[in-house]
Scaffold this motif. Structure first.
Motif, PDB file in Angstrom:
ATOM      1  N   LYS A   1       0.834  -1.190   0.000  1.00  0.00           N
ATOM      2  CA  LYS A   1       0.000   0.000   0.000  1.00  0.00           C
ATOM      3  C   LYS A   1       0.873   1.246   0.000  1.00  0.00           C
ATOM      4  O   LYS A   1       0.562   2.219  -0.689  1.00  0.00           O
ATOM      5  N   THR A   2       1.947   1.222   0.766  1.00  0.00           N
ATOM      6  CA  THR A   2       2.857   2.368   0.807  1.00  0.00           C
ATOM      7  C   THR A   2       3.508   2.569  -0.555  1.00  0.00           C
ATOM      8  O   THR A   2       3.629   3.696  -1.044  1.00  0.00           O
ATOM      9  N   TYR A   3       3.902   1.478  -1.176  1.00  0.00           N
ATOM     10  CA  TYR A   3       4.528   1.546  -2.495  1.00  0.00           C
ATOM     11  C   TYR A   3       3.546   2.147  -3.506  1.00  0.00           C
ATOM     12  O   TYR A   3       3.893   3.034  -4.272  1.00  0.00           O
ATOM     13  N   GLU A   4       2.303   1.675  -3.497  1.00  0.00           N
ATOM     14  CA  GLU A   4       1.281   2.182  -4.417  1.00  0.00           C
ATOM     15  C   GLU A   4       0.939   3.637  -4.137  1.00  0.00           C
ATOM     16  O   GLU A   4       0.629   4.397  -5.048  1.00  0.00           O
ATOM     17  N   ALA A   5       0.974   4.031  -2.876  1.00  0.00           N
ATOM     18  CA  ALA A   5       0.658   5.417  -2.514  1.00  0.00           C
ATOM     19  C   ALA A   5       1.630   6.389  -3.175  1.00  0.00           C
ATOM     20  O   ALA A   5       1.293   7.545  -3.417  1.00  0.00           O
ATOM     21  N   GLY A   6       2.821   5.919  -3.479  1.00  0.00           N
ATOM     22  CA  GLY A   6       3.813   6.736  -4.161  1.00  0.00           C
ATOM     23  C   GLY A   6       3.654   6.719  -5.671  1.00  0.00           C
ATOM     24  O   GLY A   6       4.524   7.197  -6.396  1.00  0.00           O
ATOM     25  N   GLY A   7       2.556   6.146  -6.154  1.00  0.00           N
ATOM     26  CA  GLY A   7       2.293   6.119  -7.588  1.00  0.00           C
ATOM     27  C   GLY A   7       3.020   5.001  -8.310  1.00  0.00           C
ATOM     28  O   GLY A   7       3.129   5.005  -9.530  1.00  0.00           O
ATOM     29  N   ARG A   8       3.513   4.021  -7.564  1.00  0.00           N
ATOM     30  CA  ARG A   8       4.229   2.902  -8.180  1.00  0.00           C
ATOM     31  C   ARG A   8       3.359   1.658  -8.126  1.00  0.00           C
ATOM     32  O   ARG A   8       2.372   1.604  -7.399  1.00  0.00           O
ATOM     33  N   VAL A   9       3.753   0.660  -8.899  1.00  0.00           N
ATOM     34  CA  VAL A   9       2.970  -0.560  -8.953  1.00  0.00           C
ATOM     35  C   VAL A   9       3.908  -1.764  -9.039  1.00  0.00           C
ATOM     36  O   VAL A   9       4.974  -1.688  -9.642  1.00  0.00           O
ATOM     37  N   ILE A  10       3.519  -2.852  -8.395  1.00  0.00           N
ATOM     38  CA  ILE A  10       4.249  -4.114  -8.481  1.00  0.00           C
ATOM     39  C   ILE A  10       3.452  -5.009  -9.414  1.00  0.00           C
ATOM     40  O   ILE A  10       2.235  -5.151  -9.263  1.00  0.00           O
ATOM     41  N   VAL A  11       4.127  -5.608 -10.383  1.00  0.00           N
ATOM     42  CA  VAL A  11       3.466  -6.528 -11.302  1.00  0.00           C
ATOM     43  C   VAL A  11       4.228  -7.844 -11.311  1.00  0.00           C
ATOM     44  O   VAL A  11       5.407  -7.903 -10.959  1.00  0.00           O
ATOM     45  N   ASP A  12       3.554  -8.894 -11.713  1.00  0.00           N
ATOM     46  CA  ASP A  12       4.159 -10.213 -11.837  1.00  0.00           C
ATOM     47  C   ASP A  12       4.483 -10.435 -13.311  1.00  0.00           C
ATOM     48  O   ASP A  12       3.598 -10.643 -14.127  1.00  0.00           O
ATOM     49  N   ALA A  13       5.775 -10.367 -13.649  1.00  0.00           N
ATOM     50  CA  ALA A  13       6.205 -10.546 -15.031  1.00  0.00           C
ATOM     51  C   ALA A  13       6.917 -11.883 -15.216  1.00  0.00           C
ATOM     52  O   ALA A  13       7.610 -12.090 -16.206  1.00  0.00           O
ATOM     53  N   THR A  14       6.721 -12.799 -14.264  1.00  0.00           N
ATOM     54  CA  THR A  14       7.365 -14.103 -14.390  1.00  0.00           C
ATOM     55  C   THR A  14       6.724 -14.886 -15.529  1.00  0.00           C
ATOM     56  O   THR A  14       5.544 -14.740 -15.825  1.00  0.00           O
ATOM     57  N   VAL A  15       7.530 -15.705 -16.157  1.00  0.00           N
ATOM     58  CA  VAL A  15       7.039 -16.539 -17.248  1.00  0.00           C
ATOM     59  C   VAL A  15       6.535 -17.844 -16.646  1.00  0.00           C
ATOM     60  O   VAL A  15       7.293 -18.584 -16.018  1.00  0.00           O
ATOM     61  N   GLY A  16       5.250 -18.086 -16.789  1.00  0.00           N
ATOM     62  CA  GLY A  16       4.664 -19.318 -16.276  1.00  0.00           C
ATOM     63  C   GLY A  16       4.479 -19.346 -14.765  1.00  0.00           C
ATOM     64  O   GLY A  16       4.188 -20.385 -14.197  1.00  0.00           O
ATOM     65  N   GLY A  17       4.616 -18.215 -14.112  1.00  0.00           N
ATOM     66  CA  GLY A  17       4.461 -18.172 -12.660  1.00  0.00           C
ATOM     67  C   GLY A  17       3.017 -18.322 -12.228  1.00  0.00           C
ATOM     68  O   GLY A  17       2.088 -18.114 -13.008  1.00  0.00           O
ATOM     69  N   HIS A  18       2.834 -18.676 -10.975  1.00  0.00           N
ATOM     70  CA  HIS A  18       1.482 -18.875 -10.447  1.00  0.00           C
ATOM     71  C   HIS A  18       1.130 -17.887  -9.344  1.00  0.00           C
ATOM     72  O   HIS A  18       0.136 -18.069  -8.650  1.00  0.00           O
ATOM     73  N   LEU A  19       1.932 -16.871  -9.177  1.00  0.00           N
ATOM     74  CA  LEU A  19       1.658 -15.838  -8.186  1.00  0.00           C
ATOM     75  C   LEU A  19       0.387 -15.093  -8.597  1.00  0.00           C
ATOM     76  O   LEU A  19       0.243 -14.703  -9.749  1.00  0.00           O
ATOM     77  N   ASP A  20      -0.530 -14.914  -7.659  1.00  0.00           N
ATOM     78  CA  ASP A  20      -1.786 -14.260  -8.047  1.00  0.00           C
ATOM     79  C   ASP A  20      -2.116 -13.028  -7.219  1.00  0.00           C
ATOM     80  O   ASP A  20      -3.222 -12.523  -7.267  1.00  0.00           O
ATOM     81  N   ILE A  21      -1.143 -12.507  -6.471  1.00  0.00           N
ATOM     82  CA  ILE A  21      -1.444 -11.322  -5.665  1.00  0.00           C
ATOM     83  C   ILE A  21      -1.111 -10.025  -6.393  1.00  0.00           C
ATOM     84  O   ILE A  21      -1.509  -8.965  -5.955  1.00  0.00           O
ATOM     85  N   PHE A  22      -0.361 -10.114  -7.498  1.00  0.00           N
ATOM     86  CA  PHE A  22      -0.024  -8.930  -8.286  1.00  0.00           C
ATOM     87  C   PHE A  22      -0.569  -9.116  -9.698  1.00  0.00           C
ATOM     88  O   PHE A  22      -0.704 -10.239 -10.179  1.00  0.00           O
ATOM     89  N   PRO A  23      -0.873  -8.010 -10.387  1.00  0.00           N
ATOM     90  CA  PRO A  23      -1.352  -8.131 -11.766  1.00  0.00           C
ATOM     91  C   PRO A  23      -0.308  -8.825 -12.640  1.00  0.00           C
ATOM     92  O   PRO A  23       0.882  -8.545 -12.535  1.00  0.00           O
ATOM     93  N   LYS A  24      -0.750  -9.741 -13.468  1.00  0.00           N
ATOM     94  CA  LYS A  24       0.123 -10.490 -14.373  1.00  0.00           C
ATOM     95  C   LYS A  24       0.349  -9.684 -15.639  1.00  0.00           C
ATOM     96  O   LYS A  24      -0.593  -9.149 -16.211  1.00  0.00           O
ATOM     97  N   VAL A  25       1.600  -9.563 -16.064  1.00  0.00           N
ATOM     98  CA  VAL A  25       1.922  -8.883 -17.314  1.00  0.00           C
ATOM     99  C   VAL A  25       2.943  -9.717 -18.078  1.00  0.00           C
ATOM    100  O   VAL A  25       3.658 -10.527 -17.493  1.00  0.00           O
TER     101      VAL A  25
END
Length: 170
Positions: free
Chosen positions: A1-25
Motif C-alpha cells: 500500500k505504501t509503495y502504491e501510494a507513491g504512484g508505483r505498482v508491483i506486477v508479476d512478469a514471471t514466465v509461467g508463474g502462479h503468483l496471483d497477488i499482483f497483476p500479471k503482465v
C-alpha cells in the motif's frame, strides 16, 4: 500500500508463474515504454484528469485498463461508478460504487457517492441505512451527517446536483 501510494505498482512478469497477488503482465512489456500501461494507479489518475476535461470516452478506456490490471483497486471502481452516474447509467454507477465500498468500507467519499446514487434512484431507505452504518464507526464525519440531515428533511429522492467530482482520493 505504501509503495502504491507513491504512484508505483508491483506486477508479476514471471514466465509461467502462479503468483496471483499482483497483476500479471508479459515480461516483454516491462522492457520498454509500455511500462506506463501497467501502472493501474497512474492509469486511474490519468482517467481522473480525463473526467475533469469531459473526455468520458478516454476516462472509461483508462479505467477499464486499470481495472483489468487490478480488479481490486477501489479508487478506479469509485471513479468509474461516478462516471457511469454522470453518463446517466445508474446500474453501472451502483455496480462500481458498491464494489469500491466493499473494498474500502471506511472511505467517506465512496460512502457519500453511493448514498447519493441510491437516493437519486429512489432508494432513500438504503441510502440512509448506508450512511447511518458508516456513522456508527465514524461519528465525526460531518459531510455524511449533513447528507443524512438533508435526506431526513426531504420527501422526494435527492438529486445528483450535490454529487462530488470523482477525483482520486481514497
Amino acid at each position: 500500500k505504501t509503495y502504491e501510494a507513491g504512484g508505483r505498482v508491483i506486477v508479476d512478469a514471471t514466465v509461467g508463474g502462479h503468483l496471483d497477488i499482483f497483476p500479471k503482465v508479459a515480461f516483454e512489456s516491462t522492457l520498454g515504454t509500455e511500462r506506463a500501461n501497467y501502472n493501474y494507479v497512474a492509469l486511474t489518475e490519468e482517467a481522473d484528469r480525463a473526467v475533469q476535461c469531459d473526455d468520458n470516452e478516454a476516462a472509461f478506456a483508462l479505467l477499464n485498463r486499470a481495472l483489468e490490471l487490478n480488479p481490486q483497486y477501489a479508487p478506479a471502481h469509485r471513479i468509474k461508478g461516478c462516471l457511469h452516474w454522470f453518463c446517466s447509467e445508474p446500474k453501472g454507477a451502483l455496480t462500481h460504487l458498491t464494489k469500491a465500498l466493499t473494498l474500502t468500507p471506511d472511505c467517506a467519499q465512496t460512502t457519500l457517492d453511493c448514498a447519493t446514487v441510491l437516493s437519486a434512484m429512489g432508494d432513500k431507505h438504503s441510502s440512509l441505512r448506508l450512511c447511518q452504518s458508516y456513522l456508527k464507526n465514524h461519528p465525526e464525519q460531518s459531510e455524511i451527517q449533513e447528507f443524512v440531515r438533508e435526506q431526513m428533511g426531504r420527501k422526494a429522492p435527492a438529486r445528483a446536483d450535490g454529487f462530488q467530482h470523482p477525483g482520486v482520493q481514497g
